[in-house]
Design an enzyme around this catalytic site. Structure first.
Site, mmCIF file in Angstrom:
data_model
loop_
_atom_site.group_PDB
_atom_site.id
_atom_site.type_symbol
_atom_site.label_atom_id
_atom_site.label_comp_id
_atom_site.label_asym_id
_atom_site.label_seq_id
_atom_site.Cartn_x
_atom_site.Cartn_y
_atom_site.Cartn_z
ATOM 1 N N GLU A 84 0.810 -1.218 0.000
ATOM 2 C CA GLU A 84 0.000 0.000 0.000
ATOM 3 C C GLU A 84 0.846 1.272 0.000
ATOM 4 O O GLU A 84 0.333 2.358 0.276
ATOM 5 C CB GLU A 84 -0.951 0.010 1.206
ATOM 6 C CG GLU A 84 -1.950 -1.123 1.234
ATOM 7 C CD GLU A 84 -2.943 -1.104 0.080
ATOM 8 O OE1 GLU A 84 -2.770 -0.292 -0.860
ATOM 9 O OE2 GLU A 84 -3.890 -1.911 0.112
ATOM 10 N N HIS A 102 -3.056 2.267 8.490
ATOM 11 C CA HIS A 102 -4.023 1.559 7.647
ATOM 12 C C HIS A 102 -4.450 0.296 8.372
ATOM 13 O O HIS A 102 -3.615 -0.532 8.733
ATOM 14 C CB HIS A 102 -3.391 1.218 6.297
ATOM 15 C CG HIS A 102 -4.246 0.329 5.440
ATOM 16 N ND1 HIS A 102 -5.616 0.461 5.336
ATOM 17 C CD2 HIS A 102 -3.915 -0.725 4.643
ATOM 18 C CE1 HIS A 102 -6.093 -0.452 4.515
ATOM 19 N NE2 HIS A 102 -5.076 -1.191 4.085
ATOM 20 N N HIS A 104 -7.505 -3.023 9.092
ATOM 21 C CA HIS A 104 -8.528 -3.922 8.569
ATOM 22 C C HIS A 104 -9.445 -4.297 9.730
ATOM 23 O O HIS A 104 -9.659 -5.473 10.013
ATOM 24 C CB HIS A 104 -7.895 -5.176 7.962
ATOM 25 C CG HIS A 104 -7.196 -4.950 6.665
ATOM 26 N ND1 HIS A 104 -6.643 -5.975 5.932
ATOM 27 C CD2 HIS A 104 -6.938 -3.819 5.965
ATOM 28 C CE1 HIS A 104 -6.078 -5.491 4.822
ATOM 29 N NE2 HIS A 104 -6.245 -4.177 4.827
ATOM 30 N N HIS A 164 -12.682 -3.261 2.317
ATOM 31 C CA HIS A 164 -11.230 -3.353 2.498
ATOM 32 C C HIS A 164 -10.802 -2.983 3.911
ATOM 33 O O HIS A 164 -10.269 -3.808 4.638
ATOM 34 C CB HIS A 164 -10.544 -2.449 1.462
ATOM 35 C CG HIS A 164 -9.048 -2.489 1.500
ATOM 36 N ND1 HIS A 164 -8.263 -2.147 0.412
ATOM 37 C CD2 HIS A 164 -8.168 -2.782 2.495
ATOM 38 C CE1 HIS A 164 -6.986 -2.261 0.736
ATOM 39 N NE2 HIS A 164 -6.909 -2.633 2.000
#
Length: 259
Positions: A84, A102, A104, A164
């Site tokens: 990413e 980031h 999840h 996502h």
């Protein structure tokens, strides 16, 4: 990294590397990213320090953190950086963020499949800049995902990625991580509220009022040195006690409500 590179592209310190490893290891325990999913980065001048791709966090060391030049995405040092990396670079170019996390996290991902925006069900949403938008789905690691995330981040400190995960930004890694936790908590609150009925949400003006109050109260600021308690030797001796019948000093004001 050479001295010349450090002079041209900023100084990523050992503390920066250690911070990335420390927060990466916290993500699974905080239910933000299972396994090797998720990634974190900090920006220092013209360099981005980012976690490597596919490496279990419990095995990661500060030496494994990758340094990427923000101007052309060139790898300066380290193993293969996170897939990413393009998205992190796009968000740095589109904002003044100093760090990006980031995740999840499960409630955010679940809601990303049914919402176009996470509404403000609590005033903590003010710290994220307002209701959190959902960027359209694109495969991980693509420029399409990076562009979509950057567009939806405008004016916000977090963005949700359809089917996502999410990204949270901040001036420091501490603040970015805190916002990632806040976002997952807000998603969980909204989920439970929807089970109970149609949740009432806060308007943009209500959130702006919260932000203004936090600034005016100086919530979270440290006490300036001039207001700190005096050293022990500055306390008047016992014989200097006020005369009998004198009014007691006023009680300290209660702390401001927390976020």
């Amino acid at each position: 990294m050479s001295a010349a590179a450090g002079a041209d592209y900023g100084d990523v310190s050992l503390a920066d590397r250690e911070g990335l490893v420390s927060y990466a290891r916290r993500m699974a325990a905080d239910d933000l990213a299972p396994g090797t999913s998720g990634n974190l980065s900090v920006r220092r001048g013209g360099l981005m320090a980012i976690t490597p791709s596919g490496m279990p966090y419990e095995r990661m060391t500060p030496a494994d953190v990758c340094l990427v030049r923000t101007s052309d995405a060139a790898l300066i040092s380290g193993p293969r950086p996170s897939t990413e990396t393009p998205m992190h670079l796009a968000l740095y170019q589109a904002s003044h963020a100093g760090a990006i996390v980031h995740t999840h996290s499960p409630f955010v991902i679940a809601l990303s499949t049914v919402l176009d925006e996470l509404p403000a069900v609590h005033y903590a949403m003010a710290d994220l800049g307002g209701p959190v938008r959902v960027a359209p789905y694109a495969r991980f690691g693509t420029t399409q995902l990076a562009a979509g995330a950057a567009a939806k981040l405008a004016g916000r400190n977090a963005v949700i990625l359809r089917n996502h995960g999410a990204l949270a930004c901040g001036p420091t890694l501490d603040r970015a991580y805190e916002r990632a936790c806040t976002l997952e908590w807000l998603a969980r609150v909204y989920w439970y509220a929807r089970l109970a009925g149609a949740p009432q949400t806060l308007s943009e003006s209500a959130l702006a009022e919260v932000s203004d109050a936090i600034r005016s109260l100086g919530y979270g600021d440290t006490v300036p040195p001039s207001e700190a308690a005096p050293p022990a030797e500055a306390v008047p001796p016992a014989e200097a006690a006020p005369p009998a019948g004198a009014a007691p000093p006023p009680a300290a004001a209660p702390p401001p409500p927390g976020l």
